[in-house]
Design a protein around this motif. Structure first.
Motif, PDB file in Angstrom:
ATOM      1  N   ASN A 214       0.825  -1.217   0.000  1.00 52.24           N
ATOM      2  CA  ASN A 214       0.000   0.000   0.000  1.00 52.24           C
ATOM      3  C   ASN A 214       0.860   1.269   0.000  1.00 52.24           C
ATOM      4  N   THR A 215       1.902   1.242  -0.800  1.00 53.06           N
ATOM      5  CA  THR A 215       2.894   2.314  -0.781  1.00 53.06           C
ATOM      6  C   THR A 215       3.293   2.705  -2.196  1.00 53.06           C
ATOM      7  N   VAL A 216       3.534   3.985  -2.365  1.00 50.29           N
ATOM      8  CA  VAL A 216       4.019   4.537  -3.631  1.00 50.29           C
ATOM      9  C   VAL A 216       5.353   5.232  -3.351  1.00 50.29           C
ATOM     10  N   PHE A 217       6.229   5.181  -4.327  1.00 51.28           N
ATOM     11  CA  PHE A 217       7.573   5.729  -4.149  1.00 51.28           C
ATOM     12  C   PHE A 217       7.883   6.740  -5.251  1.00 51.28           C
ATOM     13  N   LEU A 218       8.797   7.628  -4.936  1.00 50.61           N
ATOM     14  CA  LEU A 218       9.354   8.534  -5.941  1.00 50.61           C
ATOM     15  C   LEU A 218      10.864   8.555  -5.731  1.00 50.61           C
ATOM     16  N   GLN A 219      11.579   7.897  -6.631  1.00 53.48           N
ATOM     17  CA  GLN A 219      13.036   7.915  -6.598  1.00 53.48           C
ATOM     18  C   GLN A 219      13.510   9.149  -7.363  1.00 53.48           C
ATOM     19  N   MET A 220      14.277   9.982  -6.686  1.00 51.64           N
ATOM     20  CA  MET A 220      14.729  11.239  -7.279  1.00 51.64           C
ATOM     21  C   MET A 220      16.250  11.226  -7.341  1.00 51.64           C
ATOM     22  N   ASN A 221      16.786  11.230  -8.536  1.00 50.38           N
ATOM     23  CA  ASN A 221      18.228  11.236  -8.753  1.00 50.38           C
ATOM     24  C   ASN A 221      18.651  12.537  -9.418  1.00 50.38           C
ATOM     25  N   SER A 222      19.938  12.805  -9.380  1.00 47.52           N
ATOM     26  CA  SER A 222      20.503  14.003 -10.016  1.00 47.52           C
ATOM     27  C   SER A 222      19.721  15.248  -9.624  1.00 47.52           C
ATOM     28  N   LEU A 223      19.481  15.388  -8.353  1.00 51.41           N
ATOM     29  CA  LEU A 223      18.646  16.495  -7.872  1.00 51.41           C
ATOM     30  C   LEU A 223      19.291  17.839  -8.138  1.00 51.41           C
ATOM     31  N   LYS A 224      18.431  18.815  -8.409  1.00 46.36           N
ATOM     32  CA  LYS A 224      18.853  20.175  -8.712  1.00 46.36           C
ATOM     33  C   LYS A 224      18.233  21.125  -7.692  1.00 46.36           C
TER      34      LYS A 224
END
Length: 121
Positions: A77-87
Motif C-alpha cells: 500500500n505504498t508509492v515511491f518517488l526515486q529522485m536522482n541528479s537532484l537540482k
C-alpha cells in the motif's frame, strides 16, 4: 477514507538522490492511480509524476524525465518517488495523492500532508 503519509524528504546536495515514500492507510490503493506533486514557495503546485493502478502507465513532467522514477508496491500500500541528479530547482514540498481513474493532469481525491525536499547548490 484514505490517509496518505509521505516520508523521505530532507536536505541533499545538488546531484544527490532521495527516495520519497507515500504510505496509505484506511483503504487499499491497489485499484487507484497515484500521483506525486510539488509546490515551491511562490509557485503553483505541479504534478511531478503519476502511475496507474497496475504500473503499466506512468507520467512525468518534462523537468524530471530521466531523473525521477515513480513506482508502487500495492502489497505494501505504498508509492515511491526515486529522485536522482537532484537540482536546486527541485526544492519544494512534495505531496502524494490518490486519483480515481488515470488522468495525470486531472483531479485527485485524497492528499498527504507533504514532505520537504531541499536541494543545496
Amino acid at each position: 477514507q484514505v490517509q496518505l503519509v509521505e516520508s523521505g524528504g530532507g536536505l541533499v546536495q545538488a546531484g544527490g538522490s532521495l527516495r520519497l515514500s507515500c504510505a496509505a492507510s484506511g483503504r487499499t490503493i491497489a485499484s487507484y492511480a497515484m500521483g506525486w506533486f510539488r509546490q515551491a514557495p511562490g509557485k503553483e503546485r505541479e504534478v511531478v509524476a503519476a502511475i496507474n493502478w497496475s504500473s503499466a502507465n506512468t507520467y512525468y513532467t518534462d523537468s524530471v524525465k530521466g531523473r525521477f522514477t515513480i513506482s508502487r508496491d500495492n502489497a505494501k500500500n505504498t508509492v515511491f518517488l526515486q529522485m536522482n541528479s537532484l537540482k536546486p530547482e527541485d526544492t519544494a514540498v512534495y505531496y502524494c495523492a490518490l486519483q480515481y481513474g488515470y488522468k495525470p493532469l486531472g483531479e485527485y481525491a485524497y492528499w498527504g500532508q507533504g514532505t520537504q525536499v531541499t536541494v543545496s547548490s
